[in-house]
Design a protein around this motif. Sequence first.
Motif, PDB file in Angstrom:
ATOM      1  N   GLU A  84      16.151 -21.449 -22.051  1.00  0.00           N
ATOM      2  CA  GLU A  84      17.045 -22.080 -21.152  1.00  0.00           C
ATOM      3  C   GLU A  84      17.499 -22.420 -19.713  1.00  0.00           C
ATOM      4  N   ARG A  85      16.020 -21.122 -19.684  1.00  0.00           N
ATOM      5  CA  ARG A  85      16.160 -20.955 -18.526  1.00  0.00           C
ATOM      6  C   ARG A  85      17.621 -20.791 -17.804  1.00  0.00           C
ATOM      7  N   LEU A  86      18.286 -19.776 -18.151  1.00  0.00           N
ATOM      8  CA  LEU A  86      19.729 -19.968 -17.942  1.00  0.00           C
ATOM      9  C   LEU A  86      20.276 -19.144 -16.543  1.00  0.00           C
ATOM     10  N   THR A  87      20.420 -19.120 -15.539  1.00  0.00           N
ATOM     11  CA  THR A  87      20.512 -18.625 -14.389  1.00  0.00           C
ATOM     12  C   THR A  87      22.190 -18.230 -13.888  1.00  0.00           C
ATOM     13  N   ALA A  88      22.555 -18.435 -15.252  1.00  0.00           N
ATOM     14  CA  ALA A  88      24.160 -17.219 -15.238  1.00  0.00           C
ATOM     15  C   ALA A  88      24.125 -16.641 -16.927  1.00  0.00           C
ATOM     16  N   PRO A  89      25.452 -16.069 -17.408  1.00  0.00           N
ATOM     17  CA  PRO A  89      25.606 -15.396 -18.559  1.00  0.00           C
ATOM     18  C   PRO A  89      25.996 -16.769 -19.622  1.00  0.00           C
ATOM     19  N   PRO A  90      25.156 -16.855 -20.515  1.00  0.00           N
ATOM     20  CA  PRO A  90      25.110 -17.744 -21.687  1.00  0.00           C
ATOM     21  C   PRO A  90      26.877 -17.652 -21.892  1.00  0.00           C
ATOM     22  N   ASP A  91      27.278 -18.317 -22.348  1.00  0.00           N
ATOM     23  CA  ASP A  91      28.627 -19.166 -23.151  1.00  0.00           C
ATOM     24  C   ASP A  91      28.513 -18.379 -24.879  1.00  0.00           C
ATOM     25  N   PRO A  92      29.248 -17.544 -24.768  1.00  0.00           N
ATOM     26  CA  PRO A  92      29.346 -17.158 -26.327  1.00  0.00           C
ATOM     27  C   PRO A  92      30.342 -18.298 -27.702  1.00  0.00           C
ATOM     28  N   ALA A  93      30.582 -19.363 -26.519  1.00  0.00           N
ATOM     29  CA  ALA A  93      31.243 -20.445 -27.731  1.00  0.00           C
ATOM     30  C   ALA A  93      29.832 -21.598 -27.566  1.00  0.00           C
ATOM     31  N   GLY A  94      29.246 -21.672 -26.508  1.00  0.00           N
ATOM     32  CA  GLY A  94      27.966 -22.359 -27.289  1.00  0.00           C
ATOM     33  C   GLY A  94      26.580 -21.460 -27.524  1.00  0.00           C
ATOM     34  N   LEU A  95      26.868 -20.636 -27.942  1.00  0.00           N
ATOM     35  CA  LEU A  95      25.350 -19.440 -28.715  1.00  0.00           C
ATOM     36  C   LEU A  95      26.053 -19.631 -30.602  1.00  0.00           C
ATOM     37  N   ASP A  96      24.367 -20.333 -30.968  1.00  0.00           N
ATOM     38  CA  ASP A  96      24.110 -20.581 -32.245  1.00  0.00           C
ATOM     39  C   ASP A  96      22.976 -20.488 -32.766  1.00  0.00           C
ATOM     40  N   LEU A  97      23.277 -18.635 -33.307  1.00  0.00           N
ATOM     41  CA  LEU A  97      22.772 -16.990 -32.913  1.00  0.00           C
ATOM     42  C   LEU A  97      22.592 -17.250 -35.452  1.00  0.00           C
ATOM     43  N   PRO A  98      21.521 -17.518 -35.731  1.00  0.00           N
ATOM     44  CA  PRO A  98      21.298 -17.405 -37.310  1.00  0.00           C
ATOM     45  C   PRO A  98      22.083 -16.079 -37.964  1.00  0.00           C
ATOM     46  N   GLN A  99      22.572 -16.641 -39.021  1.00  0.00           N
ATOM     47  CA  GLN A  99      22.848 -15.856 -39.116  1.00  0.00           C
ATOM     48  C   GLN A  99      22.694 -14.302 -40.272  1.00  0.00           C
ATOM     49  N   VAL A 100      23.176 -12.948 -40.189  1.00  0.00           N
ATOM     50  CA  VAL A 100      21.356 -11.322 -40.185  1.00  0.00           C
ATOM     51  C   VAL A 100      21.758 -11.699 -41.796  1.00  0.00           C
ATOM     52  N   PRO A 101      20.753 -11.949 -42.106  1.00  0.00           N
ATOM     53  CA  PRO A 101      20.411 -11.833 -43.519  1.00  0.00           C
ATOM     54  C   PRO A 101      20.701 -10.073 -44.246  1.00  0.00           C
ATOM     55  N   ALA A 102      21.340 -10.219 -45.029  1.00  0.00           N
ATOM     56  CA  ALA A 102      22.033  -8.436 -45.980  1.00  0.00           C
ATOM     57  C   ALA A 102      20.859  -8.272 -46.534  1.00  0.00           C
ATOM     58  N   ALA A 103      19.841  -8.678 -47.313  1.00  0.00           N
ATOM     59  CA  ALA A 103      18.945  -7.934 -47.705  1.00  0.00           C
ATOM     60  C   ALA A 103      17.408  -7.164 -47.299  1.00  0.00           C
ATOM     61  N   PRO A 104      17.564  -6.440 -47.573  1.00  0.00           N
ATOM     62  CA  PRO A 104      16.828  -5.137 -46.647  1.00  0.00           C
ATOM     63  C   PRO A 104      15.747  -6.466 -46.509  1.00  0.00           C
TER      64      PRO A 104
END
Length: 260
Positions: free
Chosen positions: A62-82
Amino acid sequence: MDHIDRISHFQSEASAFEKAVRQAFDRGGPVPTVPSCPGWTVSDLVAHLGGVHRYLAHVLRERLTAPPDPAGLDLPQVPAAPDALTEWFAQGARELAELLRELGPDTPVWTWSAEQTSGFWLRMQLIELAVHRWDAQSATGTAGPLHPGVAADAVTQTVEVMAPARRSWKVAPAGTGERYRFRSTDGPETWTVVFAADEVLLECGPGPEPGPTPPADVEAAGTASDLALFLWGRLPATALRVTGGDATLLPHWFTLVPPV
């Protein structure tokens, strides 16, 4: 070390990290703990590093020039299986490397440091990945040294960037002129570091000393890898060879530069 070299090392370290993680998971039984990261298992280590890579990929994409807003982050869920978790890490590392290659070293983006470039993130993430590869290997007793060039760069980066940052993030006493000298035994590098009030000064280094220098309060020698791993809190002071001054000042480094 230029941007392309760092990309190559990043990819090599990502592959080595993935291999170490698979080896840890393939042992069977409970997921191994990581001795150098108290309270963490190998799964925690993978989730941490994969999450950092995706967070930074968002900043870079996104070429961000300021810290990202945590509310706007849509990071994928971390898998549990190894197996899924390991592949999730590998995919994130590949995507981050591709982004950094595409952007080059000089694209303006937000960082937590004074240097606001994509090149900062590559340097920082290569060092962090190399250290965490060592962490992952340590979980199975197979920790190998950092590449000498990466390790020497990690020492310089720690002194120039991480030490001042950590002193600003945590409560640290004012320096009283403490002079530390670190000598690489597998390269020509020497670093002389002085703590003057609130400043961390790289008085000499990296590279051979130009001539006579004031004596250090403590001087320690080790491979570039051992020096870097000591400064990152992975190896004890006893892993280095004190060649001058007061050996008790080596642990004092972490009072002046509080761990994060």
